[in-house]
Design a protein around this motif. Structure first.
Motif, short mmCIF file in Angstrom:
data_model
loop_
_atom_site.label_atom_id
_atom_site.label_comp_id
_atom_site.label_asym_id
_atom_site.label_seq_id
_atom_site.Cartn_x
_atom_site.Cartn_y
_atom_site.Cartn_z
N LEU A 1 -2.28 -0.89 6.85
CA LEU A 1 -2.81 0.26 6.13
C LEU A 1 -3.80 1.01 7.01
CD1 LEU A 1 -3.51 2.06 3.68
CD2 LEU A 1 -5.14 0.30 3.01
N ALA A 2 -4.75 0.30 7.60
CA ALA A 2 -5.76 0.93 8.45
C ALA A 2 -5.11 1.63 9.64
CB ALA A 2 -6.77 -0.11 8.92
N PHE B 1 0.83 -1.20 0.00
CA PHE B 1 0.00 0.00 0.00
C PHE B 1 0.86 1.25 0.00
CE2 PHE B 1 0.52 -1.00 4.51
CZ PHE B 1 0.87 0.23 5.05
N ILE B 2 0.24 2.36 -0.39
CA ILE B 2 0.90 3.67 -0.38
C ILE B 2 -0.09 4.65 0.23
CG2 ILE B 2 2.03 5.47 -1.73
CD1 ILE B 2 2.14 3.36 -4.05
N VAL B 3 0.38 5.45 1.18
CA VAL B 3 -0.46 6.49 1.79
C VAL B 3 0.10 7.84 1.36
CG1 VAL B 3 -1.31 7.48 3.94
CG2 VAL B 3 -1.02 5.01 3.75
N PHE B 4 -0.77 8.70 0.85
CA PHE B 4 -0.39 10.03 0.40
C PHE B 4 -0.99 11.09 1.32
CE2 PHE B 4 -0.72 7.42 -3.45
CZ PHE B 4 0.51 7.64 -4.04
N ARG C 1 -6.25 11.66 4.34
CA ARG C 1 -5.19 11.03 3.56
C ARG C 1 -5.80 10.40 2.32
NH1 ARG C 1 -2.44 13.34 6.80
NH2 ARG C 1 -0.69 12.56 7.98
N TYR C 2 -4.94 10.04 1.39
CA TYR C 2 -5.29 9.19 0.27
C TYR C 2 -4.49 7.91 0.44
CZ TYR C 2 -6.63 13.61 -1.96
OH TYR C 2 -7.19 14.82 -2.25
N ALA C 3 -5.04 6.80 0.00
CA ALA C 3 -4.31 5.54 0.07
C ALA C 3 -4.58 4.73 -1.19
CB ALA C 3 -4.73 4.75 1.30
N VAL C 4 -3.58 3.97 -1.59
CA VAL C 4 -3.71 3.03 -2.69
C VAL C 4 -3.33 1.67 -2.11
CG1 VAL C 4 -2.87 2.38 -4.97
CG2 VAL C 4 -3.12 4.79 -4.39
N PHE C 5 -4.23 0.69 -2.26
CA PHE C 5 -4.07 -0.62 -1.64
C PHE C 5 -4.15 -1.71 -2.70
CE2 PHE C 5 -6.22 -4.25 0.64
CZ PHE C 5 -5.10 -4.65 1.35
N ASP C 6 -3.16 -2.60 -2.72
CA ASP C 6 -3.12 -3.72 -3.65
C ASP C 6 -3.71 -4.94 -2.94
OD1 ASP C 6 -2.61 -5.48 -5.68
OD2 ASP C 6 -0.44 -5.44 -5.47
N ASP D 1 3.37 9.63 2.16
CA ASP D 1 3.45 9.65 3.61
C ASP D 1 4.01 8.34 4.15
OD1 ASP D 1 3.03 10.66 6.22
OD2 ASP D 1 1.07 9.71 6.33
N LYS D 2 3.55 7.22 3.61
CA LYS D 2 4.01 5.91 4.07
C LYS D 2 3.87 4.91 2.94
CE LYS D 2 3.02 2.45 7.69
NZ LYS D 2 4.23 1.80 7.68
N VAL D 3 4.81 3.99 2.89
CA VAL D 3 4.78 2.91 1.91
C VAL D 3 4.83 1.60 2.68
CG1 VAL D 3 5.98 1.85 -0.03
CG2 VAL D 3 5.93 4.33 0.17
N GLY D 4 3.86 0.73 2.42
CA GLY D 4 3.81 -0.57 3.10
C GLY D 4 4.57 -1.61 2.31
#
Length: 144
Positions: free
Chosen positions: A61-62, A34-37, A71-76, A49-52
């Motif tokens: 992620l949560a 995941f990526i948090v923006f 925030r924005y997040a992108v989750f695979d 902001d953070k890369v998982g």
């Protein structure tokens, strides 16, 4: 104030090379889960902001989404279909908790499409104001 919104919405401010490389690593190389923006208040730019890592999952992620900050997040999300086929879907999550400031909610809402356009390969969009709106059960239902 209107100029700040315009700056954040501009594709040049969200589509930098680092974000594209991180998203590429998540989609194709599977090095990120995941990526948090976040939007940097000083520069008014969308930043990572953070890369998982690959071993991290939905719970991490949560936990990385603040209870009083947008925030924005992108989750695979990887899953196995009923036909026993492995699949992966990428979710874009706009996190806007009820406890966040109104001005911040407006800033994130108006800049969402600019970031969304810069990130290619997103399968599903989600808007969440509390953790139940983006729970793993909701993600599983959307991925079917």
């Amino acid at each position: 104030m209107a100029m700040a919104f315009k700056m954040v919405c501009d594709d040049r401010n969200v589509g930098d090379r680092r974000m594209q490389n991180i998203l590429y690593g998540m989609k194709w190389k599977k090095v990120h889960r995941f990526i948090v923006f976040k939007i940097d208040e000083a520069s008014r730019l969308v930043t990572v902001d953070k890369v998982g890592g690959p071993g991290e999952g939905y719970d991490e992620l949560a936990a990385s989404l603040p209870p009083d900050d947008c925030r924005y997040a992108v989750f695979d999300f990887d899953f196995v279909t009923t036909d026993n086929c492995k699949k992966s879907k990428i979710f874009f999550i706009a996190w806007s908790p009820s406890a966040s400031r109104i001005r911040e909610k407006m800033l994130y809402a108006t800049s969402k499409e600019g970031l969304r356009r810069a990130l290619e390969g997103i399968h599903y969009d989600m808007q969440a104001t509390d953790p139940t709106e983006m729970g793993m059960d909701v993600i599983k239902d959307r991925a079917k």
